[in-house]
Design an enzyme around this catalytic site. Structure first.
Site, PDB file in Angstrom:
ATOM      1  N   ARG A   1       1.600 -23.168  -9.433  1.00 41.56           N
ATOM      2  CA  ARG A   1       0.933 -21.864  -9.508  1.00 41.56           C
ATOM      3  C   ARG A   1       1.837 -20.809  -8.878  1.00 41.56           C
ATOM      4  O   ARG A   1       2.471 -21.048  -7.836  1.00 41.56           O
ATOM      5  CB  ARG A   1      -0.415 -21.891  -8.764  1.00 41.56           C
TER       6      ARG A   1
ATOM      7  N   ASP B   1       8.112 -21.970 -14.029  1.00 36.43           N
ATOM      8  CA  ASP B   1       7.215 -21.945 -15.181  1.00 36.43           C
ATOM      9  C   ASP B   1       5.988 -21.083 -14.902  1.00 36.43           C
ATOM     10  O   ASP B   1       5.225 -20.780 -15.809  1.00 36.43           O
ATOM     11  CB  ASP B   1       6.774 -23.380 -15.525  1.00 36.43           C
TER      12      ASP B   1
ATOM     13  N   GLU C   1       0.709 -13.496 -13.288  1.00 39.59           N
ATOM     14  CA  GLU C   1       1.056 -13.751 -14.692  1.00 39.59           C
ATOM     15  C   GLU C   1      -0.121 -13.480 -15.640  1.00 39.59           C
ATOM     16  O   GLU C   1       0.068 -13.363 -16.850  1.00 39.59           O
ATOM     17  CB  GLU C   1       1.546 -15.188 -14.877  1.00 39.59           C
TER      18      GLU C   1
ATOM     19  N   HIS D   1       4.609 -20.421 -18.436  1.00 37.01           N
ATOM     20  CA  HIS D   1       3.545 -21.393 -18.145  1.00 37.01           C
ATOM     21  C   HIS D   1       3.320 -22.345 -19.332  1.00 37.01           C
ATOM     22  O   HIS D   1       2.205 -22.480 -19.837  1.00 37.01           O
ATOM     23  CB  HIS D   1       2.246 -20.673 -17.774  1.00 37.01           C
TER      24      HIS D   1
HETATM   25  C1  COI Z   1      -3.525 -26.224 -15.852  1.00 34.72           C
HETATM   26  O1  COI Z   1      -4.024 -27.082 -16.596  1.00 34.72           O
HETATM   27  O2  COI Z   1      -4.001 -25.993 -14.731  1.00 34.72           O
HETATM   28  C2  COI Z   1      -2.359 -25.475 -16.301  1.00 34.72           C
HETATM   29  O3  COI Z   1      -1.610 -25.023 -15.477  1.00 34.72           O
HETATM   30  C3  COI Z   1      -2.195 -25.199 -17.758  1.00 34.72           C
HETATM   31  C4  COI Z   1      -3.039 -24.041 -18.197  1.00 34.72           C
HETATM   32  C5  COI Z   1      -2.482 -22.725 -17.795  1.00 34.72           C
HETATM   33  C6  COI Z   1      -3.238 -24.004 -19.687  1.00 34.72           C
END
Ligand code: COI
Length: 330
Positions: free
Chosen positions: A232, A256, A261, A293
Protein backbone atom coordinates in the site's frame (compact mmCIF):
# COMPACT_ATOMS: atom_id res chain seq x y z
CA UNK A 1 -29.24 -14.19 -2.73
CA UNK A 2 -29.43 -10.92 -4.64
CA UNK A 3 -26.09 -9.17 -5.08
CA UNK A 4 -25.39 -5.64 -6.31
CA UNK A 5 -21.95 -5.10 -7.81
CA UNK A 6 -20.27 -1.68 -8.02
CA UNK A 7 -17.33 -0.75 -10.28
CA UNK A 8 -17.85 -3.84 -12.43
CA UNK A 9 -15.18 -4.06 -15.09
CA UNK A 10 -16.88 -5.25 -18.24
CA UNK A 11 -13.68 -6.26 -20.01
CA UNK A 12 -12.48 -8.80 -17.46
CA UNK A 13 -14.73 -9.29 -14.41
CA UNK A 14 -18.12 -9.59 -16.11
CA UNK A 15 -17.57 -13.06 -17.54
CA UNK A 16 -16.56 -14.36 -14.08
CA UNK A 17 -19.63 -12.77 -12.46
CA UNK A 18 -21.84 -14.38 -15.12
CA UNK A 19 -20.15 -17.76 -14.65
CA UNK A 20 -20.02 -17.82 -10.84
CA UNK A 21 -23.45 -16.30 -10.22
CA UNK A 22 -24.97 -19.05 -12.36
CA UNK A 23 -22.93 -21.83 -10.70
CA UNK A 24 -23.71 -20.55 -7.20
CA UNK A 25 -27.37 -19.71 -7.88
CA UNK A 26 -27.04 -15.99 -7.22
CA UNK A 27 -28.94 -13.18 -8.90
CA UNK A 28 -26.82 -10.13 -9.57
CA UNK A 29 -27.01 -6.68 -11.06
CA UNK A 30 -24.34 -4.04 -11.40
CA UNK A 31 -23.22 -0.56 -12.28
CA UNK A 32 -19.86 0.32 -13.77
CA UNK A 33 -19.37 3.31 -11.47
CA UNK A 34 -18.00 3.34 -7.93
CA UNK A 35 -20.49 3.83 -5.08
CA UNK A 36 -21.36 7.50 -4.55
CA UNK A 37 -24.21 9.42 -2.93
CA UNK A 38 -25.82 9.59 -6.38
CA UNK A 39 -26.00 5.85 -6.95
CA UNK A 40 -25.93 4.41 -3.41
CA UNK A 41 -29.66 3.63 -3.37
CA UNK A 42 -29.44 1.36 -6.42
CA UNK A 43 -29.00 -1.49 -3.93
CA UNK A 44 -32.63 -1.34 -2.70
CA UNK A 45 -34.09 -4.84 -2.84
CA UNK A 46 -30.66 -6.54 -2.79
CA UNK A 47 -29.08 -8.53 0.05
CA UNK A 48 -25.40 -7.81 -0.47
CA UNK A 49 -23.00 -5.38 -2.11
CA UNK A 50 -19.65 -6.02 -3.78
CA UNK A 51 -17.16 -3.16 -4.22
CA UNK A 52 -13.60 -2.55 -5.38
CA UNK A 53 -10.91 -0.24 -3.94
CA UNK A 54 -12.87 3.00 -4.01
CA UNK A 55 -13.88 4.71 -0.73
CA UNK A 56 -16.96 3.46 1.10
CA UNK A 57 -17.74 6.07 3.72
CA UNK A 58 -20.24 6.37 6.57
CA UNK A 59 -22.92 8.03 4.43
CA UNK A 60 -22.87 5.18 1.93
CA UNK A 61 -22.81 2.48 4.61
CA UNK A 62 -25.76 4.11 6.42
CA UNK A 63 -27.75 4.24 3.19
CA UNK A 64 -27.02 0.58 2.48
CA UNK A 65 -28.03 -0.43 6.00
CA UNK A 66 -31.35 1.46 5.61
CA UNK A 67 -31.86 -0.24 2.25
CA UNK A 68 -31.58 -3.68 3.90
CA UNK A 69 -28.05 -4.65 2.82
CA UNK A 70 -26.72 -7.44 5.04
CA UNK A 71 -23.06 -7.48 4.01
CA UNK A 72 -20.47 -5.46 2.09
CA UNK A 73 -17.75 -7.42 0.32
CA UNK A 74 -14.66 -5.91 -1.25
CA UNK A 75 -13.17 -7.84 -4.15
CA UNK A 76 -9.71 -7.08 -2.76
CA UNK A 77 -7.50 -8.32 0.05
CA UNK A 78 -7.01 -4.82 1.49
CA UNK A 79 -10.07 -3.20 3.07
CA UNK A 80 -8.55 0.12 4.15
CA UNK A 81 -10.87 1.94 1.70
CA UNK A 82 -13.91 1.00 3.81
CA UNK A 83 -14.80 3.08 6.85
CA UNK A 84 -14.48 0.18 9.30
CA UNK A 85 -15.44 2.28 12.34
CA UNK A 86 -18.73 3.22 10.69
CA UNK A 87 -19.35 -0.36 9.55
CA UNK A 88 -18.79 -1.62 13.10
CA UNK A 89 -21.10 1.01 14.56
CA UNK A 90 -23.78 0.01 12.06
CA UNK A 91 -23.17 -3.73 12.67
CA UNK A 92 -22.58 -4.11 8.96
CA UNK A 93 -20.45 -7.18 8.25
CA UNK A 94 -17.50 -6.57 5.92
CA UNK A 95 -15.80 -9.28 3.86
CA UNK A 96 -12.64 -9.27 1.80
CA UNK A 97 -11.35 -11.95 -0.59
CA UNK A 98 -8.35 -14.17 -0.91
CA UNK A 99 -6.59 -15.06 -4.14
CA UNK A 100 -3.45 -17.06 -4.78
CA UNK A 101 -0.44 -15.09 -3.46
CA UNK A 102 1.85 -16.29 -6.24
CA UNK A 103 0.83 -13.54 -8.67
CA UNK A 104 1.88 -10.67 -6.39
CA UNK A 105 4.93 -12.65 -5.21
CA UNK A 106 6.08 -13.22 -8.81
CA UNK A 107 5.55 -9.56 -9.64
CA UNK A 108 7.49 -8.46 -6.55
CA UNK A 109 10.46 -10.57 -7.59
CA UNK A 110 10.16 -9.25 -11.13
CA UNK A 111 10.49 -5.69 -9.72
CA UNK A 112 13.50 -6.78 -7.64
CA UNK A 113 15.19 -8.26 -10.71
CA UNK A 114 14.34 -5.23 -12.84
CA UNK A 115 15.86 -2.92 -10.20
CA UNK A 116 18.97 -5.11 -9.73
CA UNK A 117 19.62 -5.28 -13.46
CA UNK A 118 18.59 -1.69 -14.42
CA UNK A 119 16.20 -3.09 -16.98
CA UNK A 120 14.15 0.06 -17.52
CA UNK A 121 17.27 2.05 -18.35
CA UNK A 122 18.60 -0.75 -20.60
CA UNK A 123 15.28 -0.98 -22.49
CA UNK A 124 14.99 2.79 -22.89
CA UNK A 125 18.51 3.01 -24.30
CA UNK A 126 18.01 -0.02 -26.54
CA UNK A 127 14.85 1.59 -27.96
CA UNK A 128 17.00 4.43 -29.31
CA UNK A 129 19.70 2.00 -30.42
CA UNK A 130 22.16 2.83 -27.67
CA UNK A 131 23.71 -0.59 -27.23
CA UNK A 132 26.71 0.58 -25.15
CA UNK A 133 27.54 -0.74 -21.68
CA UNK A 134 28.40 2.30 -19.49
CA UNK A 135 25.80 2.89 -16.78
CA UNK A 136 24.13 -0.48 -17.28
CA UNK A 137 26.04 -2.71 -14.87
CA UNK A 138 23.80 -4.51 -12.39
CA UNK A 139 24.02 -6.54 -9.19
CA UNK A 140 23.02 -10.17 -8.80
CA UNK A 141 19.82 -10.82 -6.85
CA UNK A 142 21.27 -14.13 -5.71
CA UNK A 143 24.02 -12.29 -3.82
CA UNK A 144 21.65 -9.88 -2.11
CA UNK A 145 20.33 -9.93 1.42
CA UNK A 146 16.60 -9.42 1.09
CA UNK A 147 14.37 -8.21 3.92
CA UNK A 148 10.65 -8.93 3.86
CA UNK A 149 8.49 -6.80 6.12
CA UNK A 150 5.16 -8.53 6.66
CA UNK A 151 5.15 -12.31 6.43
CA UNK A 152 1.49 -13.04 5.72
CA UNK A 153 0.56 -15.10 2.67
CA UNK A 154 2.26 -12.84 0.10
CA UNK A 155 5.42 -12.08 2.09
CA UNK A 156 5.84 -15.78 2.85
CA UNK A 157 5.44 -16.72 -0.82
CA UNK A 158 8.05 -14.11 -1.84
CA UNK A 159 10.44 -15.74 0.65
CA UNK A 160 9.66 -19.24 -0.68
CA UNK A 161 10.44 -18.14 -4.23
CA UNK A 162 13.54 -16.17 -3.25
CA UNK A 163 14.94 -19.24 -1.53
CA UNK A 164 15.42 -20.69 -4.99
CA UNK A 165 17.53 -17.69 -5.99
CA UNK A 166 19.91 -18.35 -3.09
CA UNK A 167 19.43 -14.96 -1.40
CA UNK A 168 20.10 -14.43 2.28
CA UNK A 169 16.65 -13.82 3.74
CA UNK A 170 15.63 -11.69 6.72
CA UNK A 171 12.08 -11.05 7.87
CA UNK A 172 10.09 -8.88 10.22
CA UNK A 173 6.52 -9.30 11.39
CA UNK A 174 4.62 -8.46 14.55
CA UNK A 175 3.43 -12.08 14.51
CA UNK A 176 6.31 -14.36 13.40
CA UNK A 177 5.32 -17.67 11.81
CA UNK A 178 7.00 -21.07 12.19
CA UNK A 179 6.80 -21.74 8.44
CA UNK A 180 8.82 -18.57 7.77
CA UNK A 181 11.45 -19.47 10.37
CA UNK A 182 12.37 -22.43 8.13
CA UNK A 183 13.30 -20.05 5.28
CA UNK A 184 14.33 -16.75 6.82
CA UNK A 185 15.69 -15.27 10.00
CA UNK A 186 13.30 -13.02 11.91
CA UNK A 187 15.13 -9.90 13.06
CA UNK A 188 14.10 -6.54 14.50
CA UNK A 189 13.48 -3.66 12.12
CA UNK A 190 16.76 -1.91 12.96
CA UNK A 191 18.72 -5.02 11.93
CA UNK A 192 16.65 -5.52 8.80
CA UNK A 193 17.17 -1.91 7.75
CA UNK A 194 20.90 -2.09 8.49
CA UNK A 195 21.65 -5.40 6.74
CA UNK A 196 19.46 -5.62 3.68
CA UNK A 197 20.32 -4.76 0.08
CA UNK A 198 16.66 -5.07 -0.89
CA UNK A 199 13.65 -4.32 1.32
CA UNK A 200 10.15 -5.35 0.26
CA UNK A 201 6.88 -4.38 1.98
CA UNK A 202 4.01 -6.85 2.40
CA UNK A 203 1.79 -5.64 5.21
CA UNK A 204 -1.72 -4.19 5.21
CA UNK A 205 -2.15 -0.47 5.68
CA UNK A 206 -3.15 0.46 9.24
CA UNK A 207 -3.17 3.65 11.32
CA UNK A 208 -0.10 2.31 13.15
CA UNK A 209 2.12 1.76 10.10
CA UNK A 210 1.25 4.94 8.18
CA UNK A 211 4.56 6.33 6.76
CA UNK A 212 6.51 3.60 8.52
CA UNK A 213 9.20 4.07 5.85
CA UNK A 214 10.02 7.70 6.68
CA UNK A 215 13.17 9.80 6.85
CA UNK A 216 14.25 8.13 10.09
CA UNK A 217 13.75 4.57 8.80
CA UNK A 218 15.49 5.40 5.51
CA UNK A 219 18.49 6.86 7.36
CA UNK A 220 19.05 3.45 8.98
CA UNK A 221 19.14 1.61 5.63
CA UNK A 222 22.22 0.72 3.57
CA UNK A 223 23.38 3.30 1.05
CA UNK A 224 21.96 2.29 -2.34
CA UNK A 225 19.19 0.11 -0.87
CA UNK A 226 16.54 -1.17 -3.29
CA UNK A 227 13.01 -0.52 -2.02
CA UNK A 228 10.04 -2.53 -3.32
CA UNK A 229 6.39 -1.78 -2.51
CA UNK A 230 3.57 -3.95 -3.83
CA UNK A 231 1.47 -3.46 -0.67
CA UNK A 232 0.00 0.00 0.00
CA UNK A 233 1.28 3.45 -0.93
CA UNK A 234 0.90 5.12 2.44
CA UNK A 235 3.41 2.77 4.06
CA UNK A 236 6.08 5.04 2.55
CA UNK A 237 6.42 8.79 3.05
CA UNK A 238 6.77 9.79 -0.63
CA UNK A 239 8.55 13.06 0.13
CA UNK A 240 11.18 11.25 2.25
CA UNK A 241 11.56 8.63 -0.48
CA UNK A 242 12.14 11.29 -3.14
CA UNK A 243 14.79 12.97 -0.96
CA UNK A 244 16.50 9.58 -0.43
CA UNK A 245 16.46 8.89 -4.18
CA UNK A 246 18.00 12.30 -4.84
CA UNK A 247 20.76 11.72 -2.28
CA UNK A 248 21.46 8.19 -3.53
CA UNK A 249 20.44 6.62 -0.21
CA UNK A 250 17.90 4.64 -2.22
CA UNK A 251 19.64 3.05 -5.21
CA UNK A 252 16.43 1.99 -6.95
CA UNK A 253 12.74 1.55 -6.22
CA UNK A 254 10.02 -0.69 -7.62
CA UNK A 255 6.66 0.84 -6.74
CA UNK A 256 3.41 -0.81 -7.71
CA UNK A 257 1.54 1.39 -5.25
CA UNK A 258 1.82 5.06 -4.41
CA UNK A 259 0.34 7.47 -1.90
CA UNK A 260 -2.94 9.05 -3.04
CA UNK A 261 -3.34 6.74 -6.01
CA UNK A 262 -7.13 6.77 -5.70
CA UNK A 263 -8.72 8.59 -8.63
CA UNK A 264 -5.57 8.10 -10.71
CA UNK A 265 -4.84 4.41 -11.04
CA UNK A 266 -7.10 2.47 -13.36
CA UNK A 267 -8.06 5.68 -15.23
CA UNK A 268 -6.79 6.90 -18.59
CA UNK A 269 -4.81 10.11 -18.08
CA UNK A 270 -3.29 10.33 -21.55
CA UNK A 271 -2.74 14.02 -22.33
CA UNK A 272 -4.13 15.14 -18.98
CA UNK A 273 -2.23 16.59 -16.01
CA UNK A 274 -1.91 14.25 -13.03
CA UNK A 275 -2.99 15.53 -9.66
CA UNK A 276 -0.10 13.78 -7.89
CA UNK A 277 3.13 15.72 -7.91
CA UNK A 278 5.12 13.04 -6.07
CA UNK A 279 4.21 10.49 -8.72
CA UNK A 280 5.33 12.85 -11.48
CA UNK A 281 8.70 13.30 -9.76
CA UNK A 282 9.11 9.58 -9.05
CA UNK A 283 8.38 8.75 -12.71
CA UNK A 284 11.22 11.04 -13.73
CA UNK A 285 13.95 8.97 -11.99
CA UNK A 286 15.69 6.46 -14.28
CA UNK A 287 16.10 4.10 -11.31
CA UNK A 288 12.43 4.08 -10.28
CA UNK A 289 9.88 1.68 -11.72
CA UNK A 290 6.30 2.78 -11.28
CA UNK A 291 3.45 0.46 -12.18
CA UNK A 292 -0.24 1.27 -11.61
CA UNK A 293 -1.17 -1.24 -8.87
CA UNK A 294 -1.12 -4.19 -11.25
CA UNK A 295 0.82 -6.74 -9.19
CA UNK A 296 -2.43 -8.56 -8.40
CA UNK A 297 -3.69 -8.55 -11.96
CA UNK A 298 -3.77 -12.07 -13.34
CA UNK A 299 -6.61 -14.14 -14.76
CA UNK A 300 -6.28 -16.47 -11.77
CA UNK A 301 -6.62 -13.62 -9.28
CA UNK A 302 -9.61 -11.96 -10.98
CA UNK A 303 -11.44 -15.30 -11.08
CA UNK A 304 -10.85 -15.78 -7.32
CA UNK A 305 -11.74 -12.17 -6.49
CA UNK A 306 -15.14 -12.50 -8.11
CA UNK A 307 -15.91 -16.00 -6.83
CA UNK A 308 -14.81 -15.25 -3.25
CA UNK A 309 -16.69 -11.96 -3.12
CA UNK A 310 -19.88 -13.81 -4.01
CA UNK A 311 -19.11 -16.60 -1.52
CA UNK A 312 -18.35 -14.16 1.31
CA UNK A 313 -21.76 -12.53 0.77
CA UNK A 314 -23.53 -15.89 0.58
CA UNK A 315 -22.12 -17.02 3.92
CA UNK A 316 -23.33 -13.83 5.53
CA UNK A 317 -26.78 -13.73 3.95
CA UNK A 318 -27.53 -17.34 4.99
CA UNK A 319 -27.83 -17.05 8.81
CA UNK A 320 -26.89 -20.72 9.40
CA UNK A 321 -23.50 -20.16 7.70
CA UNK A 322 -22.47 -16.80 9.17
CA UNK A 323 -20.25 -18.36 11.84
CA UNK A 324 -18.25 -20.21 9.21
CA UNK A 325 -17.56 -17.28 6.90
CA UNK A 326 -13.83 -17.38 6.08
CA UNK A 327 -13.96 -14.02 4.30
CA UNK A 328 -15.41 -11.90 7.10
CA UNK A 329 -12.94 -9.33 8.38
CA UNK A 330 -15.32 -7.23 10.48
C1 COI B 1 -5.81 -6.02 -3.02
O1 COI B 1 -6.41 -7.06 -3.33
O2 COI B 1 -5.83 -5.59 -1.86
C2 COI B 1 -5.06 -5.30 -4.04
O3 COI B 1 -4.14 -4.61 -3.70
C3 COI B 1 -5.54 -5.34 -5.45
C4 COI B 1 -6.68 -4.38 -5.68
C5 COI B 1 -6.24 -2.97 -5.78
C6 COI B 1 -7.46 -4.70 -6.93
Amino acid sequence: MKLFVYSLRMFDEKKYFDEWSEKLGVEYSYCKERPTSDNMHLVKGYDAVSVLTTPVDEEILKAWKEDGIKVVSTRTVGFDHIDCKAAKALSMPVCNVTYPPKGVANYTIMLMLMCCRKVVHILERAAIQDFTLPGKIGVELSNCTVGIIGTGKIGRTVLEHLKGFGCKLLAYDLYPSDAVKEMAEYVDLETLYRECDIISLHMPSTDENFHMINENALSKMKDGVILINTARGNLIDSKAMIAALKSGKIGAAGLDVIEDEFGLYYYDYIGKPMNNEELAVLKSFPNVIVTPHTAFYTVEAVDHMVKNSILGCMYEVEPQNQEKNPFRVL
